[in-house]
Design an enzyme around this catalytic site. Structure first.
Site, mmCIF file in Angstrom:
data_model
loop_
_atom_site.group_PDB
_atom_site.id
_atom_site.type_symbol
_atom_site.label_atom_id
_atom_site.label_comp_id
_atom_site.label_asym_id
_atom_site.label_seq_id
_atom_site.Cartn_x
_atom_site.Cartn_y
_atom_site.Cartn_z
ATOM 1 N N LYS A 73 -9.602 -10.985 -1.033
ATOM 2 C CA LYS A 73 -10.802 -10.602 -1.138
ATOM 3 C C LYS A 73 -11.502 -10.729 -2.532
ATOM 4 O O LYS A 73 -12.640 -10.918 -2.626
ATOM 5 C CB LYS A 73 -10.477 -9.046 -1.351
ATOM 6 C CG LYS A 73 -9.922 -8.286 -0.021
ATOM 7 C CD LYS A 73 -9.881 -6.718 -0.335
ATOM 8 C CE LYS A 73 -9.692 -6.295 1.109
ATOM 9 N NZ LYS A 73 -9.417 -4.759 1.000
ATOM 10 N N ASP A 109 -14.986 -1.073 1.194
ATOM 11 C CA ASP A 109 -13.812 0.117 1.117
ATOM 12 C C ASP A 109 -14.403 1.515 0.173
ATOM 13 O O ASP A 109 -14.151 2.587 0.557
ATOM 14 C CB ASP A 109 -12.693 -0.358 0.392
ATOM 15 C CG ASP A 109 -11.886 -1.337 1.219
ATOM 16 O OD1 ASP A 109 -11.782 -1.013 2.275
ATOM 17 O OD2 ASP A 109 -11.222 -2.261 0.666
HETATM 18 P P1 NDP Z 1 -3.003 -3.284 -4.914
HETATM 19 O O1 NDP Z 1 -1.685 -4.008 -5.012
HETATM 20 O O2 NDP Z 1 -4.250 -3.841 -5.259
HETATM 21 O O3 NDP Z 1 -2.766 -1.995 -5.952
HETATM 22 C C1 NDP Z 1 -1.762 -1.076 -6.198
HETATM 23 C C2 NDP Z 1 -1.962 -0.241 -7.258
HETATM 24 O O4 NDP Z 1 -0.906 0.601 -7.189
HETATM 25 C C3 NDP Z 1 -2.165 -0.901 -8.711
HETATM 26 O O5 NDP Z 1 -3.143 0.108 -9.529
HETATM 27 C C4 NDP Z 1 -0.434 -0.684 -9.227
HETATM 28 O O6 NDP Z 1 -0.659 -0.644 -10.468
HETATM 29 C C5 NDP Z 1 -0.297 0.722 -8.475
HETATM 30 N N1 NDP Z 1 1.039 0.945 -8.501
HETATM 31 C C6 NDP Z 1 2.086 0.539 -7.673
HETATM 32 N N2 NDP Z 1 3.202 1.023 -8.108
HETATM 33 C C7 NDP Z 1 3.155 1.947 -9.016
HETATM 34 C C8 NDP Z 1 3.630 2.841 -9.581
HETATM 35 N N3 NDP Z 1 5.122 2.732 -9.673
HETATM 36 N N4 NDP Z 1 3.401 3.608 -10.801
HETATM 37 C C9 NDP Z 1 2.151 3.584 -11.113
HETATM 38 N N5 NDP Z 1 1.202 2.589 -10.280
HETATM 39 C C10 NDP Z 1 1.949 2.151 -9.504
HETATM 40 O O7 NDP Z 1 -3.053 -2.703 -3.709
HETATM 41 P P2 NDP Z 1 -4.231 -1.973 -2.774
HETATM 42 O O8 NDP Z 1 -5.079 -1.229 -3.534
HETATM 43 O O9 NDP Z 1 -4.619 -2.710 -1.804
HETATM 44 O O10 NDP Z 1 -3.435 -0.776 -2.062
HETATM 45 C C11 NDP Z 1 -3.201 0.430 -2.663
HETATM 46 C C12 NDP Z 1 -2.918 1.519 -1.544
HETATM 47 O O11 NDP Z 1 -4.171 1.972 -0.898
HETATM 48 C C13 NDP Z 1 -1.936 0.814 -0.376
HETATM 49 O O12 NDP Z 1 -1.127 2.002 0.191
HETATM 50 C C14 NDP Z 1 -2.801 0.654 0.852
HETATM 51 O O13 NDP Z 1 -2.343 0.864 1.935
HETATM 52 C C15 NDP Z 1 -4.057 1.729 0.559
HETATM 53 N N6 NDP Z 1 -5.537 1.324 1.058
HETATM 54 C C16 NDP Z 1 -5.867 2.070 1.961
HETATM 55 C C17 NDP Z 1 -7.158 1.802 2.476
HETATM 56 C C18 NDP Z 1 -8.054 2.867 2.993
HETATM 57 O O14 NDP Z 1 -9.098 2.484 3.673
HETATM 58 N N7 NDP Z 1 -7.584 4.048 3.112
HETATM 59 C C19 NDP Z 1 -7.817 0.639 1.974
HETATM 60 C C20 NDP Z 1 -6.841 -0.244 0.995
HETATM 61 C C21 NDP Z 1 -5.944 0.174 0.792
HETATM 62 P P3 NDP Z 1 -0.040 -1.925 -11.270
HETATM 63 O O15 NDP Z 1 -0.995 -2.418 -12.190
HETATM 64 O O16 NDP Z 1 1.140 -1.338 -12.146
HETATM 65 O O17 NDP Z 1 0.761 -2.933 -10.191
#
Ligand code: NDP
Length: 289
Positions: A73, A109
């Site tokens: 992306k 999104d």
């Molecule tokens: P990314 O990997 O880009 O982001 C994940 C985020 O989660 C980061 O901010 C990460 O922080 C945080 N995170 C992960 N583990 C932890 C933790 N233990 N404590 C705190 N923060 C944490 O993934 P996406 O943004 O693409 O996806 C995230 C979620 O959104 C997924 O579940 C996905 O399925 C969902 N999603 C839903 C969509 C919809 O249309 N409903 C569209 C796109 C995604 P860090 O900086 O620490 O890694």
């Protein structure tokens, strides 16, 4: 009307890796069929190393447009000729529209998120939001919410690369919108409680609680939940995360990420066809709760 591929069929599709699990082909092809549009949507498993070649190929083939998903992306921004305001500020593209060889990148999104809230009867314009996470989904929400007129957004993330990237993004966003933006470290629980206490809506933009780790919850202090707080989780698998279960039990209005997923697709569909996706039919068939 019979649905057939013809010599005029307009190509759309999805680039990314992996893509075989994606619901987008079913959703878009059903919508084309429902509206009698001579379009088709295919999924192409293309990794970062082949992205540029694939984009050039789709352009040469005259595809009307395509979606881009993980992991490209961000890279897709560099390959587009033009960018929507949200794609430019957020540095991410999930939809390309091809107008006679000119590729415009959009990000839908955040549009899906805002529409999902509206359809659930929530108006957050002029209000305060607490947003957990600063990854792809969270950044898209942050940008669109600020562009649409949410007054104040407090973001929480672990102090890592996403945190630094979000700081830069927020500087640009604050300059371009009237939204007041702040970012905090997740570990500061007292600040988190204070910010949620001042917010109309709490959004989980992290993957914490997503299957298979359904016993995890991003909020550890249940006293943050109050009746007039909206709690939104971007996760759609499971449909009810532990966060939403706890919030619902405390009387909050809750929404999961299913409608956001549906409406981001509907926004891409509109960009390609100029028509409204028949979302009720698609929801009934593919997003049944
Ligand atoms: P990314 O990997 O880009 O982001 C994940 C985020 O989660 C980061 O901010 C990460 O922080 C945080 N995170 C992960 N583990 C932890 C933790 N233990 N404590 C705190 N923060 C944490 O993934 P996406 O943004 O693409 O996806 C995230 C979620 O959104 C997924 O579940 C996905 O399925 C969902 N999603 C839903 C969509 C919809 O249309 N409903 C569209 C796109 C995604 P860090 O900086 O620490 O890694």
């Amino acid at each position: 009307m019979a649905y057939e591929i013809t010599g005029h069929t307009v190509l759309t599709g999805l680039l990314g890796s992996p893509v075989a699990h994606s619901i987008s082909p079913a959703m878009h092809n059903e919508a084309f069929r429902q509206l009698g549009l001579d379009y088709a949507y295919l999924a192409f498993d293309v990794g970062t190393d082949k992205l540029e070649t694939a984009v050039e190929g789709l352009k040469v083939l005259g595809a009307r447009g395509f979606n881009v998903t993980m992991p490209d992306k961000n890279k897709m921004c560099m390959l587009a000729d033009r960018l929507s305001t949200a794609a430019e500020i957020g540095g991410a593209v999930n939809t390309i529209v091809n107008d006679n060889g000119i590729l415009t990148g959009h990000t839908t999104d955040g549009i899906g998120f805002m529409r999902s809230l509206k359809e659930d009867g929530h108006d957050i314009i002029g209000q305060k939001m607490t947003l957990l996470g600063a990854g792809g989904a969270a950044a898209a929400i942050l940008v669109q919410a600020a562009l649409d007129g949410v007054a104040e957004i407090s973001v929480f993330n672990i102090r890592d690369d996403f945190y630094k990237r979000a700081e830069k993004l927020m500087d640009t966003l604050e300059e371009r919108t009237g939204c007041r933006l702040k970012i905090f470290d997740f570990s500061d629980e007292a600040v988190l409680k204070r910010e949620i206490g001042e917010s109309r809506i709490l959004v989980n933009g992290t993957s914490v609680g997503m299957a298979p780790n359904t016993d995890r919850c991003i909020i550890t202090d249940d006293s943050v939940f109050r009746k007039d707080l909206i709690v939104f989780d971007v996760i759609y698998n499971p449909e009810e995360t532990l966060l939403l279960k706890k919030a619902k039990a405390a009387g909050c209005a809750v929404s999961n990420g299913l409608n956001m997923l549906l409406y981001q697709g509907a926004a891409s569909f509109r960009l390609w066809t100029g028509q409204e996706m028949p979302v009720d039919i698609i929801r009934e068939k593919y997003f049944r709760r």
